[in-house]
Design a protein around this motif. Structure first.
Motif, short mmCIF file in Angstrom:
data_model
loop_
_atom_site.label_atom_id
_atom_site.label_comp_id
_atom_site.label_asym_id
_atom_site.label_seq_id
_atom_site.Cartn_x
_atom_site.Cartn_y
_atom_site.Cartn_z
N GLU A 41 0.83 -1.20 0.00
CA GLU A 41 0.00 0.00 0.00
C GLU A 41 0.87 1.27 0.00
O GLU A 41 0.50 2.30 -0.54
CB GLU A 41 -0.88 -0.01 1.25
N LYS A 42 2.05 1.16 0.65
CA LYS A 42 2.97 2.31 0.70
C LYS A 42 3.92 2.31 -0.49
O LYS A 42 4.91 3.04 -0.49
CB LYS A 42 3.79 2.24 1.99
N ASN A 43 3.64 1.42 -1.47
CA ASN A 43 4.49 1.30 -2.68
C ASN A 43 5.93 0.89 -2.37
O ASN A 43 6.86 1.23 -3.09
CB ASN A 43 4.53 2.61 -3.47
N ILE A 44 6.11 0.16 -1.26
CA ILE A 44 7.44 -0.36 -0.95
C ILE A 44 7.50 -1.77 -1.55
O ILE A 44 6.68 -2.63 -1.23
CB ILE A 44 7.71 -0.38 0.58
N ASN A 45 8.44 -1.93 -2.48
CA ASN A 45 8.47 -3.15 -3.29
C ASN A 45 9.27 -4.27 -2.63
O ASN A 45 10.49 -4.21 -2.56
CB ASN A 45 9.08 -2.78 -4.66
N VAL A 46 8.58 -5.27 -2.12
CA VAL A 46 9.27 -6.38 -1.47
C VAL A 46 8.38 -7.62 -1.57
O VAL A 46 7.16 -7.51 -1.59
CB VAL A 46 9.62 -5.99 0.00
N SER A 47 9.01 -8.79 -1.69
CA SER A 47 8.19 -9.99 -1.91
C SER A 47 7.65 -10.56 -0.59
O SER A 47 8.23 -10.35 0.48
CB SER A 47 9.02 -11.06 -2.62
N TYR A 48 6.56 -11.31 -0.71
CA TYR A 48 5.96 -11.96 0.46
C TYR A 48 6.98 -12.91 1.12
O TYR A 48 7.10 -12.95 2.35
CB TYR A 48 4.70 -12.73 0.03
N GLU A 49 7.73 -13.64 0.29
CA GLU A 49 8.70 -14.62 0.81
C GLU A 49 9.78 -13.92 1.66
O GLU A 49 10.17 -14.41 2.71
CB GLU A 49 9.38 -15.40 -0.34
N GLU A 50 10.21 -12.77 1.16
CA GLU A 50 11.25 -12.03 1.88
C GLU A 50 10.73 -11.58 3.26
O GLU A 50 11.43 -11.65 4.27
CB GLU A 50 11.67 -10.81 1.05
N ILE A 51 9.48 -11.15 3.27
CA ILE A 51 8.89 -10.69 4.52
C ILE A 51 8.70 -11.85 5.48
O ILE A 51 9.02 -11.76 6.67
CB ILE A 51 7.54 -9.97 4.27
N LEU A 52 8.23 -12.98 4.95
CA LEU A 52 8.02 -14.16 5.81
C LEU A 52 9.34 -14.58 6.45
O LEU A 52 9.40 -14.87 7.66
CB LEU A 52 7.41 -15.32 5.00
N GLU A 53 10.38 -14.55 5.66
CA GLU A 53 11.69 -14.94 6.19
C GLU A 53 12.13 -13.96 7.29
O GLU A 53 12.61 -14.36 8.35
CB GLU A 53 12.71 -14.93 5.04
N ASN A 54 11.91 -12.66 7.04
CA ASN A 54 12.28 -11.64 8.02
C ASN A 54 11.48 -11.79 9.32
O ASN A 54 12.02 -11.69 10.42
CB ASN A 54 12.08 -10.24 7.41
N VAL A 55 10.19 -12.08 9.18
CA VAL A 55 9.32 -12.24 10.35
C VAL A 55 9.80 -13.42 11.20
O VAL A 55 9.97 -13.31 12.42
CB VAL A 55 7.84 -12.46 9.89
N LYS A 56 10.11 -14.53 10.54
CA LYS A 56 10.54 -15.73 11.27
C LYS A 56 11.90 -15.52 11.94
O LYS A 56 12.11 -15.93 13.08
CB LYS A 56 10.62 -16.94 10.32
N LYS A 57 12.78 -14.84 11.22
CA LYS A 57 14.11 -14.58 11.76
C LYS A 57 14.01 -13.68 12.99
O LYS A 57 14.65 -13.91 14.01
CB LYS A 57 14.93 -13.89 10.67
N ARG A 58 13.17 -12.64 12.88
CA ARG A 58 13.05 -11.71 14.01
C ARG A 58 12.39 -12.38 15.21
O ARG A 58 12.77 -12.15 16.35
CB ARG A 58 12.28 -10.45 13.60
N ASP A 59 11.40 -13.25 14.94
CA ASP A 59 10.79 -14.02 16.05
C ASP A 59 11.87 -14.76 16.81
O ASP A 59 11.92 -14.73 18.04
CB ASP A 59 9.82 -15.10 15.50
N HIS A 60 12.73 -15.43 16.04
CA HIS A 60 13.75 -16.26 16.66
C HIS A 60 14.71 -15.41 17.49
O HIS A 60 14.98 -15.72 18.66
CB HIS A 60 14.53 -17.04 15.57
N ILE A 61 15.19 -14.29 16.90
CA ILE A 61 16.14 -13.44 17.64
C ILE A 61 15.45 -12.82 18.86
O ILE A 61 16.01 -12.79 19.95
CB ILE A 61 16.76 -12.35 16.73
N ASP A 62 14.22 -12.34 18.68
CA ASP A 62 13.50 -11.71 19.79
C ASP A 62 13.30 -12.68 20.96
O ASP A 62 13.39 -12.30 22.13
CB ASP A 62 12.11 -11.20 19.34
#
Ligand code: DC
Length: 249
Positions: free
Chosen positions: A188-209
């Motif tokens: 919606e904010k026109n920030i171009n990034v794939s769903y897969e990249e976001i999923l990976e980032n979400v999982k990685k941050r969960d783990h580190i957090d």
């Protein structure tokens, strides 16, 4: 969502509450679990201050990236220089009526958009696990809550920042559901990034957090669980309104 957009029933339910008692509401949980949306809505209904503590860690990360204090490739942090420059980092929030948002400012510059970008998301966990950074942020956050009447969201709000908060909520949803939400938000904010990249980032941050030594993400023993994978916004808000009512009467 502004107060005017809220369903009439909810507005009426809230109007019936007459209380001068101000409380602290701590909302913790996994990234993109909808904490900030819910926190903003509650703050609006109660006329409370809203603070997005994650934005503060993102602001420090942006400062570190801009000043080459973190290497975006291997996430190595120049701890000595970061510590030396900590007093040059001033973070505050200002209400943006056009967007109905509390925008984040770093040294008087509006950085609200920039801190949501992937380069910040990919590096923030490496900054937010540093003990002296956490101590500084926690001190500022506790100061903001001195007068009560505040809704703050983050990872350690109910456990470390406000262990005596009157209402603590711990939010979760499946990683895929959270990644999808973040994907739509960025699109919606026109920030171009794939769903897969976001999923990976979400999982990685969960783990580190969850696994960091310093204030890991964990549910406070006295917090209320809220898994919103299958709840719509109205159901969720109605549930929370019930909890708030019990605490301010
Ligand atoms: O809520 P968010 O995704 O914008 O938070 C960004 C990062 O900051 C997240 O990866 C964990 C960290 N964070 C934290 O360690 N403690 C908080 N109280 C809030 C956020």
């Amino acid at each position: 969502m502004s107060f005017l957009d809220l369903p009439l029933m909810l507005k009426l339910k809230f109007k019936m509450i007459k209380s001068d008692k101000k409380i602290i509401i701590a909302i913790d949980g996994y990234s993109s679990s909808g904490k900030s949306t819910l926190a903003k809505e509650i703050a609006q209904l109660l006329n409370y201050k809203y603070i997005d503590s994650g934005a503060m860690y993102r602001a420090v990360t942006l400062f570190a990236l801009r000043n080459n204090l973190i290497n975006p490739k291997n996430h190595a942090v120049d701890i000595v220089k970061l510590k030396d420059s900590i007093n040059q980092i001033h973070i505050n929030f200002k209400y943006n009526s056009l967007k109905n948002n509390h925008d984040t400012y770093l040294n008087n510059e509006n950085i609200e958009e920039e801190i949501r970008e992937m380069n910040v998301s990919n590096n923030v966990s490496f900054i937010s696990k540093i003990s002296f950074i956490r101590q500084k942020m926690v001190r500022i956050q506790q100061d903001m809550g001195k007068e009560k009447g505040i809704v703050m969201d983050g990872r350690d709000i109910g456990t470390v920042v406000f262990p005596n908060a009157e209402l603590k909520i711990f939010m979760n949803a499946k990683a895929e559901v959270r990644a999808e939400r973040r994907y739509l938000e960025l699109k919606e904010k026109n920030i171009n990034v794939s769903y897969e990249e976001i999923l990976e980032n979400v999982k990685k941050r969960d783990h580190i957090d969850e696994t960091r030594d310093e204030s890991p993400l964990k549910k406070a023993f006295d917090s209320v669980d809220l898994d919103n994978s299958n709840l719509n916004k109205e159901e969720q808000l109605e549930h929370i309104i019930g909890l708030v009512k019990e605490r301010i009467k």
